[in-house]
Design a protein around this motif. Structure first.
Motif, mmCIF file in Angstrom:
data_model
loop_
_atom_site.group_PDB
_atom_site.id
_atom_site.type_symbol
_atom_site.label_atom_id
_atom_site.label_comp_id
_atom_site.label_asym_id
_atom_site.label_seq_id
_atom_site.Cartn_x
_atom_site.Cartn_y
_atom_site.Cartn_z
ATOM 1 N N SER A 70 -8.555 -0.044 2.399
ATOM 2 C CA SER A 70 -8.667 1.376 2.080
ATOM 3 C C SER A 70 -10.089 1.900 2.241
ATOM 4 O O SER A 70 -11.074 1.226 1.906
ATOM 5 C CB SER A 70 -8.202 1.604 0.633
ATOM 6 N N CYS A 72 -9.039 -6.815 -3.331
ATOM 7 C CA CYS A 72 -8.553 -7.980 -2.597
ATOM 8 C C CYS A 72 -8.096 -9.025 -3.615
ATOM 9 O O CYS A 72 -8.603 -9.066 -4.745
ATOM 10 C CB CYS A 72 -9.645 -8.568 -1.716
ATOM 11 N N ARG A 126 -8.419 3.116 -6.158
ATOM 12 C CA ARG A 126 -8.628 1.829 -6.803
ATOM 13 C C ARG A 126 -8.682 1.935 -8.325
ATOM 14 O O ARG A 126 -8.102 1.099 -9.038
ATOM 15 C CB ARG A 126 -9.915 1.188 -6.282
ATOM 16 N N VAL A 146 -1.817 -4.205 -2.835
ATOM 17 C CA VAL A 146 -3.090 -3.758 -2.272
ATOM 18 C C VAL A 146 -2.998 -2.251 -2.049
ATOM 19 O O VAL A 146 -1.902 -1.709 -1.887
ATOM 20 C CB VAL A 146 -3.415 -4.478 -0.941
ATOM 21 N N ASP A 164 -7.764 -5.463 0.947
ATOM 22 C CA ASP A 164 -7.946 -4.034 0.700
ATOM 23 C C ASP A 164 -8.587 -3.416 1.939
ATOM 24 O O ASP A 164 -9.760 -3.652 2.235
ATOM 25 C CB ASP A 164 -8.851 -3.881 -0.532
ATOM 26 N N HIS A 194 -13.615 -4.039 -4.433
ATOM 27 C CA HIS A 194 -12.440 -3.873 -3.580
ATOM 28 C C HIS A 194 -11.257 -4.635 -4.182
ATOM 29 O O HIS A 194 -11.434 -5.665 -4.829
ATOM 30 C CB HIS A 194 -12.731 -4.369 -2.168
ATOM 31 N N GLY A 210 0.760 -1.237 0.000
ATOM 32 C CA GLY A 210 0.000 0.000 0.000
ATOM 33 C C GLY A 210 0.792 1.290 0.000
ATOM 34 O O GLY A 210 1.990 1.325 0.244
#
Length: 255
Positions: A120, A104, A84, A77, A118, A102, A49
């Motif tokens: 976020s 993932c 995204r 991720v 994920d 998401h 991230g």
């Protein structure tokens, strides 16, 4: 199996400096060079991230070009500075989208299964695991059965003592996550970022290993009610060795 974990590059294009001080683009170039110089190359790169700082398509395009030169699988991720849509558009080989949208992912190309979560909440600094993401995780773990699993995510599920950062940690879904993970029994570790420091802890009986930033760190200051401070401590990343006999052995490597 050797896994490189990169985190919190906060990459900026065109030589821009974060806060007018930290050249994250130059730091990322140094990170790439450091990995190239490793005498044993990783089998997999995990990016936990905050890949970009402004979440622009240009940032992710630059990052993708640099990472693809290794010809090593990369899985990522999002963090709280990511978005995204641009990630999925520019890094389709590194991120996956669930039905809920998401990012993932599940990687089963190794003896060790890799799950990316994920956490976020776009536009917010804290993390969350909503019912949709928790449901995806629970079903994925059930489908994996007795296969050993490594989970990576941005926001740590633990309190670290750095109050300002803990206040924007994993705020939602922590109790539900604990219950889901405790039921599986084969999770080797949880790898995280976000804190810009090397930190170790435990969650649901599972080792949590937080990677430092490959660009700049956050000052170690556990006084209550202190704001976090970015400091010019050296960029670092982690190398994780895994085999079924010894489990996961983690090293922090300076850039």
């Amino acid at each position: 199996m050797l896994i490189a974990q990169l985190s919190d590059t906060h990459y900026l294009t065109d030589g821009r400096k974060l806060g007018g001080e930290f050249d994250t683009g130059k730091a990322f170039d140094a990170l790439i060079d450091s990995i190239k110089r490793q005498p044993v190359q990783p089998d997999l790169i995990l990016f936990s991230g905050d890949l970009g700082e402004r979440a622009t398509a240009a940032e992710y395009a630059d990052l993708g070009r640099a990472l693809r030169q290794f010809s090593i699988p990369v899985r990522a991720v999002p963090g709280n500075h990511d978005a995204r849509g641009p990630m999925l558009a520019e890094l389709p080989d590194m991120v996956k989208s669930t039905q809920s949208g998401h990012l993932c992912l599940l990687e089963t190309g190794f003896d060790l299964a890799i799950i990316g979560l994920d956490t976020s909440v776009e536009g917010q600094p804290h993390g969350a695991l909503c019912a949709q993401r928790l449901g995806w995780l629970e079903q994925t773990l059930k489908d994996l059965g007795d296969i050993p699993v490594l989970i990576f995510m941005h926001h740590p599920p633990i309190k670290t003592g750095l109050q300002a950062m803990d206040d924007m940690g994993l705020i939602e879904g922590r109790a539900e996550l604990r219950e889901i993970l405790a039921q599986h029994g084969k999770i080797q570790a949880i790898l995280c970022g976000h804190m810009h420091r090397t930190i170790q802890g435990c969650f649901a009986g599972i080792s949590v290993r937080v990677a430092p930033s490959s660009s700049h760190q956050i000052a170690f200051d556990i006084r209550p009610d202190q704001p976090y401070r970015l400091v010019g401590e050296p960029g670092q990343y982690m190398m994780h060795l895994w085999d079924c006999e010894n489990g996961l052995i983690s090293h922090t490597v300076p850039v």
